[in-house]
Design a protein around this motif. Structure first.
Motif, PDB file in Angstrom:
ATOM      1  N   THR A   1      45.600  45.755  56.413  1.00  0.00           N
ATOM      2  CA  THR A   1      45.927  45.051  55.174  1.00  0.00           C
ATOM      3  C   THR A   1      45.364  45.743  53.939  1.00  0.00           C
ATOM      4  OG1 THR A   1      45.846  43.021  56.435  1.00  0.00           O
ATOM      5  CG2 THR A   1      45.799  42.786  54.078  1.00  0.00           C
ATOM      6  N   ILE A   2      44.209  46.425  54.101  1.00  0.00           N
ATOM      7  CA  ILE A   2      43.567  47.034  52.931  1.00  0.00           C
ATOM      8  C   ILE A   2      44.473  48.139  52.389  1.00  0.00           C
ATOM      9  CG2 ILE A   2      41.516  48.236  52.114  1.00  0.00           C
ATOM     10  CD1 ILE A   2      40.014  47.008  54.440  1.00  0.00           C
ATOM     11  N   PRO A   3      44.775  48.129  51.083  1.00  0.00           N
ATOM     12  CA  PRO A   3      45.630  49.177  50.517  1.00  0.00           C
ATOM     13  C   PRO A   3      45.047  50.568  50.777  1.00  0.00           C
ATOM     14  CG  PRO A   3      45.329  47.415  48.940  1.00  0.00           C
ATOM     15  CD  PRO A   3      44.413  47.126  50.089  1.00  0.00           C
ATOM     16  N   SER A   4      45.945  51.516  51.041  1.00  0.00           N
ATOM     17  CA  SER A   4      45.497  52.838  51.489  1.00  0.00           C
ATOM     18  C   SER A   4      44.506  53.467  50.532  1.00  0.00           C
ATOM     19  CB  SER A   4      46.699  53.745  51.675  1.00  0.00           C
ATOM     20  OG  SER A   4      47.481  53.765  50.511  1.00  0.00           O
ATOM     21  N   ILE A   5      44.830  53.432  49.243  1.00  0.00           N
ATOM     22  CA  ILE A   5      43.965  54.143  48.304  1.00  0.00           C
ATOM     23  C   ILE A   5      42.585  53.511  48.269  1.00  0.00           C
ATOM     24  CG2 ILE A   5      44.840  52.828  46.338  1.00  0.00           C
ATOM     25  CD1 ILE A   5      44.467  55.232  44.657  1.00  0.00           C
ATOM     26  N   ALA A   6      42.510  52.176  48.465  1.00  0.00           N
ATOM     27  CA  ALA A   6      41.214  51.503  48.454  1.00  0.00           C
ATOM     28  C   ALA A   6      40.387  51.901  49.671  1.00  0.00           C
ATOM     29  CB  ALA A   6      41.414  49.989  48.423  1.00  0.00           C
TER      30      ALA A   6
ATOM     31  N   ALA B   1      39.218  55.422  49.317  1.00  0.00           N
ATOM     32  CA  ALA B   1      38.181  55.510  48.307  1.00  0.00           C
ATOM     33  C   ALA B   1      36.867  54.892  48.790  1.00  0.00           C
ATOM     34  CB  ALA B   1      38.651  54.820  47.030  1.00  0.00           C
ATOM     35  N   LEU B   2      36.988  53.771  49.530  1.00  0.00           N
ATOM     36  CA  LEU B   2      35.768  53.107  49.991  1.00  0.00           C
ATOM     37  C   LEU B   2      35.017  53.948  51.010  1.00  0.00           C
ATOM     38  CD1 LEU B   2      36.810  49.364  50.263  1.00  0.00           C
ATOM     39  CD2 LEU B   2      35.153  50.399  48.708  1.00  0.00           C
TER      40      LEU B   2
ATOM     41  N   ILE C   1      52.277  42.665  50.836  1.00  0.00           N
ATOM     42  CA  ILE C   1      51.084  43.472  51.130  1.00  0.00           C
ATOM     43  C   ILE C   1      51.341  44.938  50.787  1.00  0.00           C
ATOM     44  CG2 ILE C   1      49.563  44.281  52.971  1.00  0.00           C
ATOM     45  CD1 ILE C   1      49.055  41.413  52.108  1.00  0.00           C
TER      46      ILE C   1
ATOM     47  N   GLY D   1      49.474  47.335  47.701  1.00  0.00           N
ATOM     48  CA  GLY D   1      48.978  48.699  47.890  1.00  0.00           C
ATOM     49  C   GLY D   1      49.671  49.689  46.976  1.00  0.00           C
TER      50      GLY D   1
ATOM     51  N   THR E   1      48.721  49.686  43.377  1.00  0.00           N
ATOM     52  CA  THR E   1      47.468  50.395  43.130  1.00  0.00           C
ATOM     53  C   THR E   1      47.749  51.843  42.750  1.00  0.00           C
ATOM     54  OG1 THR E   1      46.691  49.085  44.983  1.00  0.00           O
ATOM     55  CG2 THR E   1      45.152  50.662  44.063  1.00  0.00           C
TER      56      THR E   1
ATOM     57  N   ILE F   1      40.010  53.043  40.104  1.00  0.00           N
ATOM     58  CA  ILE F   1      39.868  53.925  41.272  1.00  0.00           C
ATOM     59  C   ILE F   1      40.239  55.352  40.881  1.00  0.00           C
ATOM     60  CG2 ILE F   1      40.603  54.392  43.631  1.00  0.00           C
ATOM     61  CD1 ILE F   1      41.222  51.493  44.025  1.00  0.00           C
TER      62      ILE F   1
ATOM     63  N   VAL G   1      35.149  53.721  41.471  1.00  0.00           N
ATOM     64  CA  VAL G   1      35.992  53.705  42.667  1.00  0.00           C
ATOM     65  C   VAL G   1      35.714  52.453  43.485  1.00  0.00           C
ATOM     66  CG1 VAL G   1      36.438  54.870  44.844  1.00  0.00           C
ATOM     67  CG2 VAL G   1      36.178  56.210  42.760  1.00  0.00           C
ATOM     68  N   ILE G   2      34.428  52.170  43.705  1.00  0.00           N
ATOM     69  CA  ILE G   2      34.053  51.017  44.530  1.00  0.00           C
ATOM     70  C   ILE G   2      34.517  49.719  43.872  1.00  0.00           C
ATOM     71  CG2 ILE G   2      32.098  49.710  45.440  1.00  0.00           C
ATOM     72  CD1 ILE G   2      30.667  52.332  45.869  1.00  0.00           C
TER      73      ILE G   2
ATOM     74  N   ALA H   1      38.277  49.415  44.282  1.00  0.00           N
ATOM     75  CA  ALA H   1      38.703  49.336  45.680  1.00  0.00           C
ATOM     76  C   ALA H   1      38.318  48.007  46.319  1.00  0.00           C
ATOM     77  CB  ALA H   1      38.110  50.497  46.469  1.00  0.00           C
ATOM     78  N   VAL H   2      37.102  47.518  46.007  1.00  0.00           N
ATOM     79  CA  VAL H   2      36.667  46.249  46.597  1.00  0.00           C
ATOM     80  C   VAL H   2      37.580  45.114  46.133  1.00  0.00           C
ATOM     81  CG1 VAL H   2      34.842  44.509  46.501  1.00  0.00           C
ATOM     82  CG2 VAL H   2      34.261  46.874  47.005  1.00  0.00           C
TER      83      VAL H   2
ATOM     84  N   VAL I   1      40.742  45.260  44.974  1.00  0.00           N
ATOM     85  CA  VAL I   1      42.112  45.323  45.465  1.00  0.00           C
ATOM     86  C   VAL I   1      42.142  45.060  46.979  1.00  0.00           C
ATOM     87  CG1 VAL I   1      42.418  47.783  45.967  1.00  0.00           C
ATOM     88  CG2 VAL I   1      44.300  46.477  45.056  1.00  0.00           C
ATOM     89  N   GLY I   2      41.102  45.513  47.684  1.00  0.00           N
ATOM     90  CA  GLY I   2      41.022  45.232  49.114  1.00  0.00           C
ATOM     91  C   GLY I   2      40.918  43.733  49.376  1.00  0.00           C
TER      92      GLY I   2
ATOM     93  N   ALA J   1      44.220  41.975  48.692  1.00  0.00           N
ATOM     94  CA  ALA J   1      45.189  42.137  49.777  1.00  0.00           C
ATOM     95  C   ALA J   1      44.839  41.224  50.949  1.00  0.00           C
ATOM     96  CB  ALA J   1      45.229  43.597  50.224  1.00  0.00           C
ATOM     97  N   ILE J   2      43.545  41.162  51.297  1.00  0.00           N
ATOM     98  CA  ILE J   2      43.154  40.373  52.471  1.00  0.00           C
ATOM     99  C   ILE J   2      43.357  38.879  52.218  1.00  0.00           C
ATOM    100  CG2 ILE J   2      41.129  39.699  53.813  1.00  0.00           C
ATOM    101  CD1 ILE J   2      40.277  42.692  53.499  1.00  0.00           C
TER     102      ILE J   2
END
Lengths: 400, 251
Positions: free
Chosen positions: A236-241, A244-245, B189, B193, B196, B210, B222-223, B226-227, B229-230, B233-234
């Motif tokens: 589910t997590i977007p690819s770029i995220a 990057a993470l 979903i 992504g 982004t 990011i 970046v963090i 990313a956190v 947007v992650g 999505a979840i």
């Protein structure tokens, strides 16, 4: 059974094949209203549009017109019978496609003759439509003829071979996308290889981890829920995220552990990309492995046990061969997905074809973007087709 | 492919959804409060917190991209799926199905990179790309969902004297709804992504920090992006999971 279905119902009235007619009309409207090509004085300026008729020579658009008339007749209930019309489409549509491709290449050559060396010829929206519609006509004709996969593959290989031959004969060399390629020939080969290497180095470990996990999910029902929950979470997590993470912890790890640094593990680059690709690949592999094993009939297992096979023999000689087609469909999903996700990996410095895309977007150089995007799409489609053939071959003879 | 049925503990999932939603909202609104933490973790960075735009604005922009494109995708996609499963459009069903299947092998990032320059950079072209790509799973699942309705059920509905519109609205759509929602879930979903990546073609989104961080070597940016947007999505995925379960009959 199928042939009666085809000849009944659809042949009534004047129009026998509304799908073909729709595609043809779409192609003609696209050709009439949208730019076929664009010519720009240099790579950074957007170009002047040229329509299809003014871009092509008289014999070229004349022949295209005749082919369009022929295809139009194929869509009608007269004069051709339905099967004859489908076969005729399979001849006329590829000719149309190849002629459009050739026409674009020859236009570029002619336009460049009396232009500066910095001038660029790009393909326009009408080109994409006029090239894509015959492909859909071919797909539709094959579906209606219920041709088997072997014949379709042969046909696709012939068509792909013809297009490849046109590339080899330098037909398209005047086009901006190929001039970008000519400027980046070695880099392109390297990035293409990097792209494939990233995909392969993710798929290997993903299979090595995913197949046993799938078997585990099949054997232990209690493990299923948490396992699929976790893998779905990754997916589910977007690819770029995700890419990057992974950068931050890997950078810290490689800072702290010299042996990792010696192995080439860095925060930026291939390592986070491969790890992320593995995480994305696990869900389809595990899910399909599980589904493959779960699909083996209990009676089949009973019969194997009755024959006195050991559980190891049952696994290798019964369960795995029967589950293989489903597992390979999982591999197909994962391969196509990984080819696409590797594009994004270019953003964290892993290289691959995505580096052309993002470099091109940064410079507003659209032809450079296409040099990355078009081969990526082609790679994904070809991989999908090849794995589809593999899935078909892996099916037991009776189920094909 | 055989469908894998997974029974998740509903109660736990609900709390997870609520907890993560609260976390997301709190992080969006009060990311500034974490500045000392980022400063401590990355002492070398001059600016440990992305401050060119508020995270609330970035999140809203991101949601707007996804929402607009998804609404169009769902209405057009369900419409197309309905058209090719009715008598008048049945002839188009094989082609539309294979188009949806072939189209999904195209990488979303590559589609974005091709469509956006054709239509000019920025918000609207990104919407166009997201909409086109988001259509495919919706069309595919609408066709699949309506295909799962048993012929005997339709026969029975016809036998009770229901009109075609009634059969569609009271029998077919309710029975197909779970599969259609599963398609919408995939579509949304993927769009979260791809939106982004939209920040590389001039559409502001949660991808913006990011990309800024990756370009400017600022891991903290970046963090932060990313956190968020992650989590987004979840949370969305968990929400759709609940929605799907609500529409499963007898399962």
């Amino acid at each position: 059974m199928h042939s009666t279905k085809v000849s009944k119902g659809e042949s009534e009235g004047l129009v026998a094949n509304r799908v073909l007619l729709t595609l043809l009309v779409a192609a003609l409207i696209g050709a009439a209203l949208l730019p076929f090509a664009a010519m720009a004085p240099n790579r950074l300026v957007s170009g002047q549009s040229v329509g299809l008729v003014s871009a092509l020579l008289a014999w070229q658009w004349g022949t295209l017109g005749l082919l369009a008339v022929l295809l139009g007749l194929c869509a009608l209930s007269r004069p051709f019978s339905l099967p004859a019309a489908y076969r005729l489409v399979l001849v006329a549509a590829p000719l149309w496609l190849l002629l459009v491709l050739y026409g674009l290449g020859s236009y570029a050559d002619r336009a460049l003759e009396d232009a500066s060396s910095a001038a660029r010829i790009s393909q326009g929206a009408a080109f994409w439509i006029v090239a894509f519609c015959p492909v859909l006509m071919i797909v539709d004709a094959f579906q209606r003829l219920h041709t088997n996969l072997a014949l379709r593959s042969l046909y696709a290989a012939l068509l792909a071979g013809s297009v490849a031959a046109m590339f080899a004969l330098d037909v398209f060399d005047g086009l901006a996308i190929l001039r970008e390629y000519a400027n980046n020939r070695e880099l392109f080969a390297a990035e293409f290889a990097t792209h494939l290497r990233l995909v392969a180095s993710a798929l290997g470990p993903a299979l090595a981890i995913g197949l046993p996990l799938g078997l585990l999910a099949h054997r232990r029902s209690g493990a299923r829920g948490p396992l699929f929950g976790l893998l779905n979470f990754f997916q589910t997590i977007p690819s770029i995220a995700l890419f990057a993470l992974l950068v931050a912890p890997l950078a810290a790890l490689s800072e702290a552990l010299p042996f990792l640094r010696a192995l080439g593990v860095k925060g930026i680059g291939a390592t986070p990309a491969i790890i992320a690709l593995i995480m994305y690949a696990l869900l389809p592999i595990v899910r399909n492995t599980y589904a493959g094993f779960a699909g083996v009939a209990a009676t089949t297992l009973e019969a194997a046990r009755g024959m006195g096979m050991t559980s190891r023999q049952i696994l290798w000689r019964v369960e795995i061969p029967l589950a293989l087609p489903v597992i390979l469909s999982g591999l197909r999903i994962v391969t196509v997905q990984a080819i696409g996700l590797t594009v994004v990996a270019a953003l964290i410095g892993a290289g691959g074809l995505g580096s052309f895309i993002f470099q091109g977007l940064g410079q507003y150089a659209i032809d450079l973007v296409l040099l990355g995007a078009v081969p990526t799409i082609a790679l994904a489609v070809v991989a999908d087709f090849l794995l589809q053939i593999l899935v078909a071959i892996s099916k037991p003879a009776g189920a094909r | 492919m055989r469908a894998v049925t997974l029974r998740a503990p509903t109660q736990g999932r609900t709390w997870l959804l609520v907890g993560l939603s609260v976390l997301l909202v709190v992080l969006v609104l009060f990311m500034e409060a974490l500045k000392p933490l980022f400063q401590f973790a990355f002492p070398d960075l001059q600016s440990p917190l992305y401050d060119r735009e508020s995270f609330l604005q970035l999140t809203l922009d991101h949601l707007l991209l996804v929402l607009v494109s998804s609404v169009i995708s769902v209405s057009v996609g369900v419409g197309a799926g309905l058209f090719v499963t009715r008598r008048g459009g049945r002839e188009f069903e094989p082609l539309v199905s294979s188009l949806a299947a072939i189209g999904q092998t195209f990488p979303p990032a590559a589609v974005l990179a091709i469509v956006v320059p054709l239509a000019g950079f920025g918000f609207v072209p990104t919407i166009v790309a997201l909409t086109l790509y988001g259509l495919l799973p919706v069309v595919q699942n609408t066709i699949a969902g309506l295909g799962t309705v048993p012929a005997t059920t339709l026969e029975a509905a016809r036998g009770t004297g229901m009109s075609r519109a009634q059969i569609l609205l009271r029998v077919e759509l309710p029975l197909a709804m779970r599969v259609i929602i599963a398609g919408v879930r995939v579509s949304v979903i993927i769009n979260i992504g791809t939106a982004t990546i939209g920040s590389t073609v001039g559409a502001q989104s949660l991808g913006t920090p990011i990309i800024a961080g990756l370009v400017g070597n600022n891991i903290a940016y970046v963090i932060q992006g990313a956190v968020l947007v992650g989590l987004l999505a979840i949370v969305t995925d968990l929400f759709f999971e609940r929605l799907e379960r609500r529409f499963s009959f007898g399962g």
